[in-house]
Design a protein around this motif. Structure first.
Motif, PDB file in Angstrom:
ATOM      1  N   UNK A 317       0.718  -1.165  -0.108  1.00  0.00           N
ATOM      2  CA  UNK A 317      -0.027   0.047   0.124  1.00  0.00           C
ATOM      3  C   UNK A 317       0.886   1.477   0.051  1.00  0.00           C
ATOM      4  N   UNK A 318       2.199   1.204   0.039  1.00  0.00           N
ATOM      5  CA  UNK A 318       3.103   2.145   0.035  1.00  0.00           C
ATOM      6  C   UNK A 318       4.061   2.198  -1.318  1.00  0.00           C
ATOM      7  N   UNK A 319       4.676   3.536  -1.704  1.00  0.00           N
ATOM      8  CA  UNK A 319       5.391   3.281  -2.887  1.00  0.00           C
ATOM      9  C   UNK A 319       6.901   3.934  -2.531  1.00  0.00           C
ATOM     10  N   UNK A 320       7.674   3.760  -3.130  1.00  0.00           N
ATOM     11  CA  UNK A 320       9.193   4.464  -3.066  1.00  0.00           C
ATOM     12  C   UNK A 320       9.666   4.200  -4.553  1.00  0.00           C
ATOM     13  N   UNK A 321      10.395   5.489  -4.849  1.00  0.00           N
ATOM     14  CA  UNK A 321      11.091   5.425  -6.017  1.00  0.00           C
ATOM     15  C   UNK A 321      12.591   4.882  -5.794  1.00  0.00           C
ATOM     16  N   UNK A 322      13.000   4.021  -6.670  1.00  0.00           N
ATOM     17  CA  UNK A 322      14.412   3.516  -6.551  1.00  0.00           C
ATOM     18  C   UNK A 322      15.059   3.982  -8.075  1.00  0.00           C
ATOM     19  N   UNK A 323      16.343   4.456  -7.939  1.00  0.00           N
ATOM     20  CA  UNK A 323      17.186   4.552  -9.192  1.00  0.00           C
ATOM     21  C   UNK A 323      17.669   3.456  -9.665  1.00  0.00           C
ATOM     22  N   UNK A 324      17.488   3.124 -11.049  1.00  0.00           N
ATOM     23  CA  UNK A 324      17.927   1.829 -11.731  1.00  0.00           C
ATOM     24  C   UNK A 324      19.043   2.098 -12.868  1.00  0.00           C
ATOM     25  N   UNK A 325      19.654   1.237 -13.296  1.00  0.00           N
ATOM     26  CA  UNK A 325      20.514   1.348 -14.544  1.00  0.00           C
ATOM     27  C   UNK A 325      19.742   0.757 -15.706  1.00  0.00           C
ATOM     28  N   UNK A 326      19.795   1.439 -17.013  1.00  0.00           N
ATOM     29  CA  UNK A 326      18.919   0.641 -18.036  1.00  0.00           C
ATOM     30  C   UNK A 326      19.830  -0.011 -18.732  1.00  0.00           C
ATOM     31  N   UNK A 327      19.239  -1.090 -19.557  1.00  0.00           N
ATOM     32  CA  UNK A 327      20.266  -1.911 -20.263  1.00  0.00           C
ATOM     33  C   UNK A 327      19.657  -1.977 -21.996  1.00  0.00           C
ATOM     34  N   UNK A 328      19.322  -3.120 -22.428  1.00  0.00           N
ATOM     35  CA  UNK A 328      18.732  -2.957 -23.750  1.00  0.00           C
ATOM     36  C   UNK A 328      17.370  -2.887 -23.608  1.00  0.00           C
ATOM     37  N   UNK A 329      16.715  -1.995 -24.636  1.00  0.00           N
ATOM     38  CA  UNK A 329      15.459  -1.787 -25.199  1.00  0.00           C
ATOM     39  C   UNK A 329      14.963  -2.796 -26.172  1.00  0.00           C
ATOM     40  N   UNK A 330      13.799  -3.574 -25.934  1.00  0.00           N
ATOM     41  CA  UNK A 330      13.103  -4.535 -27.077  1.00  0.00           C
ATOM     42  C   UNK A 330      11.867  -4.848 -26.640  1.00  0.00           C
ATOM     43  N   UNK A 331      11.109  -5.138 -27.466  1.00  0.00           N
ATOM     44  CA  UNK A 331       9.707  -5.788 -27.143  1.00  0.00           C
ATOM     45  C   UNK A 331       8.862  -4.857 -26.174  1.00  0.00           C
ATOM     46  N   UNK A 332       9.069  -3.737 -26.314  1.00  0.00           N
ATOM     47  CA  UNK A 332       8.372  -2.662 -25.194  1.00  0.00           C
ATOM     48  C   UNK A 332       8.638  -2.757 -24.115  1.00  0.00           C
TER      49      UNK A 332
END
Length: 352
Positions: A317-332
């Motif tokens: 029931x709660x949210x938090x934001x986390x920073x992430x590293x991005x890799x490959x984009x594909x298939x949406x």
């Protein structure tokens, strides 16, 4: 064209995400990292673990390779023409003018003159190699037409019951890179032929698919790349990219003028595609594969106030934001790492 998620497309998506969601986050005064009590996202999606494939689809046409026109080598009346769809091999009749067969020989260059003793050139060697392959020997295949060549030609002419002149010209022979398939007959039996006027249109005998790709996606389709082709009857055939064009040109769609390159596909089992000609097909290409990675929908990404991208993780029931590293984009989807993410976790996404 139907496409997979290429890097260029993903970059455009990120720009939209960054422009809209960054304003939302900055306007709310929220801080990254802590628990949120300002409300839940309109929808969620699970973090998934699996393989991510950079793929693309393109509309193509199934046909034959090496399309070319065959021009008449002499003036006269067409007295015999091959059947459309038939195959003609070396030394077989391609057509007849005034009852005189014009036969097919293999070679990259044209038959543009009457060859006789004393002539020299690559067309001489081309003819001599055909004669040798047919068993008419007694000379060394080279660029010089000698009396020995003439003698072999006479034997060849005798075998076909024609006048033994020892000379060969366009009225006797047409060159093509290999056996040909008759695509269409331009001048039928009884019609007049003129030197240089088309009488036949031929193709090679190999089945191929021709299609076009945006330059940005052509990295997925280098020569040798494995593909699958969806055929008109609902079956699928495997093959590989056999050639990639070097020149990019705008597409035929006025709504899409992005530069495109032309590619061809050859089949692993050509017999699988018998019965189709000039048929629409779909080419499926798969580029890089990232195995056993965590992924989320692209629209789950948030532009963080401090730079970079993050996710809104929903739990209890709660949210938090986390920073992430991005890799490959594909298939949406997009490959993500960091932020303590685990498979099955829920992340916020816009309401669909």
């Amino acid at each position: 064209m139907r496409r997979g998620r290429a890097v260029a497309a993903a970059t455009a998506v990120l720009a939209v995400v960054a422009g809209s969601l960054a304003l939302t986050r900055l306007g709310s005064g929220e801080e990254t990292g802590g628990a949120k009590n300002t409300g839940l996202p309109p929808a969620t999606a699970p973090v998934e673990r699996g393989d991510l494939r950079d793929s693309a689809q393109a509309d193509g046409t199934l046909g034959y390779d090496k399309q070319r026109k065959v021009n008449a080598g002499a003036a006269g009346t067409i007295t015999w023409a091959p059947r459309t769809g038939s195959t003609v091999e070396r030394n077989e009749r391609l057509y007849e003018i005034d009852g005189r067969p014009v036969r097919l020989m293999y070679g990259a260059g044209p038959m543009y003159r009457t060859l006789k003793p004393g002539d020299k050139g690559r067309d001489v060697e081309q003819l001599e190699r055909n004669l040798a392959d047919l068993g008419y020997t007694g000379f060394t295949p080279d660029e010089e037409y000698t009396e020995l060549t003439s003698a072999a030609v006479k034997r060849w002419q005798k075998s076909h019951d024609v006048k033994q002149t020892g000379k060969v010209g366009p009225q006797d022979v047409t060159f093509a890179p290999g056996k040909v398939r008759i695509k269409s007959v331009g001048a039928g039996v009884g019609e007049q032929a003129q030197p240089g006027a088309p009488v036949l249109e031929t193709t090679g005998s190999e089945r191929i698919v021709t299609f076009r790709l945006d330059v940005a996606e052509s990295r997925l389709a280098k020569a040798g790349t494995k593909v699958t082709v969806d055929l008109p009857d609902g079956t699928t055939a495997s093959g590989k990219v056999s050639s990639v064009g070097r020149t990019a040109k705008p597409g035929d769609d006025p709504q899409d003028d992005s530069p495109k390159v032309t590619l061809t596909v050859s089949f692993d089992e050509p017999d699988e595609v018998d019965g189709f000609d000039q048929s629409p097909v779909t080419v499926n290409l798969t580029g890089e594969t990232r195995r056993d990675v965590l992924t989320v929908p692209v629209n789950a990404l948030l532009a963080l106030p401090g730079g970079g991208f993050g996710l809104q993780v929903v739990r209890g029931g709660t949210t938090r934001e986390v920073k992430v590293e991005l890799g490959m984009f594909a298939e949406g989807r997009v490959e993500v790492s960091g932020g303590g993410l685990r498979e099955g976790a829920k992340v916020g996404v816009p309401k669909i």
